[in-house]
Design an enzyme around this catalytic site. Structure first.
Site, PDB file in Angstrom:
ATOM      1  N   GLY A 249       0.853  -1.185   0.000  1.00  0.00           N
ATOM      2  CA  GLY A 249       0.000   0.000   0.000  1.00  0.00           C
ATOM      3  C   GLY A 249       0.886   1.231   0.000  1.00  0.00           C
TER       4      GLY A 249
ATOM      5  N   TYR B  20       0.708   8.918  15.338  1.00  0.00           N
ATOM      6  CA  TYR B  20       2.003   8.211  15.386  1.00  0.00           C
ATOM      7  C   TYR B  20       3.170   9.158  15.593  1.00  0.00           C
ATOM      8  CZ  TYR B  20      -0.717   4.860  12.504  1.00  0.00           C
ATOM      9  OH  TYR B  20      -1.665   4.020  11.987  1.00  0.00           O
TER      10      TYR B  20
ATOM     11  N   CYS C 253      -9.794  21.088  18.256  1.00  0.00           N
ATOM     12  CA  CYS C 253      -9.667  21.351  19.686  1.00  0.00           C
ATOM     13  C   CYS C 253      -8.950  20.178  20.340  1.00  0.00           C
ATOM     14  CB  CYS C 253     -11.041  21.535  20.307  1.00  0.00           C
ATOM     15  SG  CYS C 253     -11.982  22.796  19.473  1.00  0.00           S
ATOM     16  N   GLU C 254      -7.733  19.940  19.884  1.00  0.00           N
ATOM     17  CA  GLU C 254      -6.909  18.810  20.327  1.00  0.00           C
ATOM     18  C   GLU C 254      -5.482  19.256  20.178  1.00  0.00           C
ATOM     19  OE1 GLU C 254      -6.946  15.650  21.236  1.00  0.00           O
ATOM     20  OE2 GLU C 254      -8.706  14.619  20.444  1.00  0.00           O
TER      21      GLU C 254
HETATM   22  C1  LIG Z   1      -2.274  -2.647   5.830  1.00  0.00           C
HETATM   23  C2  LIG Z   1      -2.090  -3.906   5.086  1.00  0.00           C
HETATM   24  C3  LIG Z   1      -1.327  -3.950   3.914  1.00  0.00           C
HETATM   25  C4  LIG Z   1      -0.606  -2.749   3.361  1.00  0.00           C
HETATM   26  O1  LIG Z   1       0.380  -2.319   4.211  1.00  0.00           O
HETATM   27  P1  LIG Z   1       1.453  -1.197   3.767  1.00  0.00           P
HETATM   28  O2  LIG Z   1       2.203  -0.914   5.018  1.00  0.00           O
HETATM   29  O3  LIG Z   1       0.678  -0.035   3.292  1.00  0.00           O
HETATM   30  O4  LIG Z   1       2.298  -1.796   2.705  1.00  0.00           O
HETATM   31  C5  LIG Z   1      -1.237  -5.143   3.257  1.00  0.00           C
HETATM   32  N1  LIG Z   1      -1.860  -6.263   3.707  1.00  0.00           N
HETATM   33  C6  LIG Z   1      -2.590  -6.264   4.830  1.00  0.00           C
HETATM   34  C7  LIG Z   1      -3.260  -7.511   5.262  1.00  0.00           C
HETATM   35  C8  LIG Z   1      -2.725  -5.091   5.564  1.00  0.00           C
HETATM   36  O5  LIG Z   1      -3.447  -5.102   6.695  1.00  0.00           O
END
Ligand SMILES: *Cc1c(COP(=O)(O)O)cnc(C)c1O
Length: 425
Positions: A274, A314, A341-342
Site C-alpha cells: 500500500g 504516530y 480542539c486537540e
Molecule cells: C495494511 C495492510 C497492507 C498494506 O500495508 P502497507 O504498510 O501499506 O504496505 C497489506 N496487507 C494487509 C493484510 C494489511 O493489513
C-alpha cells in the site's frame, strides 16, 4: 531533498476551482512505481501485486493500478464492493481480513476472491458459513517473537493480533486438504514501513522454509506465497529509499536457494503493498491562514488532523515544502497546526521552514497512503477533495470535498432542519 511535483503557480490555478485543503495524486509516479515493482519480480512468472485498498480507497486510483496489472487486497465489505465496481474479478481479489463478519466471507466467495484466513478457528467458521470451502485458500502466519534485522527493522509479531502459530498453520493446511481444498497460499506481514532492502528477502526465507516443511510433512505443495505489505518509504529527506529492484533480486536468490531445489519452483509470489505504491505520490496541500506567537511560533493552516491523522497518532514526520519558497535561505522555526480542539493537531513541531506568510501553500509530502483514508469528522471537519494530476498535466477531481449536507445526511433530521437547509443562502 524532497521536491514537490507541482509548482506554486499550478497550485494557485488548481485552488481557483478546488479550494484548499485538497489531496493531489501524481498519476505518473503511481504508474512508474507499479512498473518498477513488476520489473523487480519479472523473474517470477505469476507475480502479482494486490494493492491494499485501505491505503488509498479511491476508485480512480484503483483503476490506474488495474491498468498496470495489479489486483486488490480487501479487508471489508466496502472495499470488496469497490473492487467489484472497478472490474476486479476472481483471483484478482485477495481478501485478507481479521475478526471477520460472516457476510464478508460470503461476499468474497461470491466474487471468487482468494480468502486469506487470519485465525485457525476461521477454518471451521468459513466452512459452516459457506457450506463448502473454496478450492483455493490461504492462511496467515505469525511466527511470534521479535522480527529483527540488524539495527534497521524491529517489530513485535508476538504482540500482533494477526495470524496463526506454526503448529496451527501446519494443522490448518492438513485440515484444508482433507476438506477438499486444492490450491494453497501462505501470507505473513511481520514489519511495517521498512526502509531497508532486507525485509522481503528475510521474510521470504522464513516463509519459504516453512513452505518446504509443509511439503515434506504434509505432502502439500503450495501455489503462492504472499509477502503482503510493509515495504516502506523515506518520509525524512535524509533517509535512503528502498531499491525495489534489489529487493526483487534478493527474494529471487532465496527462492532459488530454498524453493527450487525442493521442487517448488512453480510458486507464484504476491505482494499487498500500500504505502510503497502510493505514499510518495499523494500530497496534502493546504494554505497558511493564521499566525500565533506565544511560547512557540505557530503557523495555522486550513487542513487539520482530520485530513491527515498520522502526525497526531504516530507522531509521524511528513516533510513540508513551502511552494514558491523552495530556494529561500531565511528560516524560522514553527509548529504547523490545524484547527481541531486537540493539542495533537500539529503537522510539525519545531520545524525549520522558510519564513511563512498568510496565503502560502504548504505541500505535505508522502500523504498518498494511509492519509486521506484515515480521515474523520471530529469537530465537524469535513473531508477534503482528492484530485489527480494526470500524466498530461491536467487535473481531475476524483473525490469531491464533503459537504455539510453529506455530514447531516445520516442524522435523524426533523422538518425544521430540512426547511432550514432548503432556505439558507
Ligand atoms: C495494511 C495492510 C497492507 C498494506 O500495508 P502497507 O504498510 O501499506 O504496505 C497489506 N496487507 C494487509 C493484510 C494489511 O493489513
Amino acid at each position: 531533498m524532497k521536491n514537490a511535483y507541482v509548482s506554486k503557480e499550478q497550485v494557485e490555478a488548481i485552488a481557483k476551482e478546488y479550494p484548499t485543503p485538497f489531496y493531489l495524486y501524481d498519476e505518473k509516479g503511481i504508474r512508474d512505481t507499479a512498473r518498477k515493482l513488476y520489473k523487480a519480480f519479472s523473474w517470477n512468472p505469476g507475480f502479482k501485486e494486490y494493492f491494499a485498498i485501505k491505503a488509498t480507497p479511491n476508485t480512480a486510483i484503483l483503476r490506474i493500478l488495474k491498468e498496470e496489472g495489479c489486483g486488490v487486497d480487501c479487508s471489508s465489505k466496502v472495499e470488496l464492493t469497490m473492487a467489484e465496481a472497478c472490474g476486479f474479478k476472481g483471483q484478482e481479489i485477495m481478501f485478507s481480513s481479521n475478526d471477520t463478519p460472516e457476510e464478508e466471507y460470503i461476499f468474497a466467495r461470491e466474487l471468487g476472491g482468494i480468502i486469506n484466513l487470519d485465525d485457525f478457528s476461521n477454518i471451521a467458521e468459513v466452512e459452516e458459513t459457506l457450506g463448502t470451502l473454496p478450492k483455493t485458500m490461504s492462511l496467515r502466519f505469525n511466527p511470534g517473537g521479535y522480527f529483527k534485522i540488524a539495527n534497521t527493522i524491529m517489530d513485535n509479531p508476538e504482540e500482533a493480533k494477526f495470524g496463526m502459530t506454526e503448529a496451527q498453520i501446519l494443522e490448518g493446511y492438513k485440515i484444508l486438504k482433507e476438506k477438499g481444498v486444492e490450491h494453497f497460499g501462505i501470507h505473513a506481514f511481520l514489519a511495517s514501513n521498512t526502509v531497508s532492502n532486507e525485509y522481503y528477502p528475510v521474510l521470504a526465507r522464513q516463509l519459504f522454509q516453512l513452505v518446504v516443511r509443509i511439503k515434506k510433512e504434509l505432502g502439500i505443495s503450495l501455489d503462492f506465497v504472499n509477502l503482503s505489505g510493509g515495504i516502506g518509504i523515506p518520509y525524512r529527506p535524509e533517509q535512503e529509499p528502498n531499491d525495489i529492484l534489489l529487493i526483487g533480486q534478493g527474494v529471487k536468490e532465496v527462492f532459488e536457494e530454498i524453493l527450487v531445489p525442493n521442487g517448488l519452483g512453480h510458486i507464484r509470489l504476491c505482494t499487498e503493498l500500500g504505502r510503497f505504491m502510493l505514499a510518495p505520490y499523494g500530497a496534502l496541500i493546504t494554505k497558511v491562514i493564521h499566525f500565533k506567537e506565544t511560547y512557540r511560533h505557530y503557523a495555522g493552516v486550513d487542513a487539520c488532523a482530520a485530513n491527515l491523522m498520522r502526525p497526531a497518532i504516530y507522531d509521524a514526520y511528513h516533510h513540508i515544502t513551502v511552494l514558491g519558497k523552495e530556494e529561500e535561505k531565511e528560516t524560522k522555526t514553527y509548529d504547523v497546526v490545524g484547527s481541531l480542539c486537540e493539542n495533537n493537531d500539529k503537522f510539525a513541531k519545531n520545524r525549520e521552514l522558510p519564513v511563512l506568510e498568510k496565503g502560502d501553500y504548504l505541500f505535505f509530502h508522502d500523504a498518498g497512503a494511509h492519509g486521506f483514508a484515515m480521515g474523520y469528522n471530529y469537530n465537524g471537519k469535513l473531508w477534503c477533495a482528492e484530485l489527480l494530476l494526470k500524466e498530461d498535466g491536467t487535473v481531475k477531481c476524483i473525490r469531491r470535498a464533503q459537504r455539510d449536507t453529506d455530514y447531516f445526511a445520516t442524522l435523524d433530521i426533523d422538518e425544521d432542519f430540512q426547511k432550514y437547509l432548503q432556505n439558507r443562502k
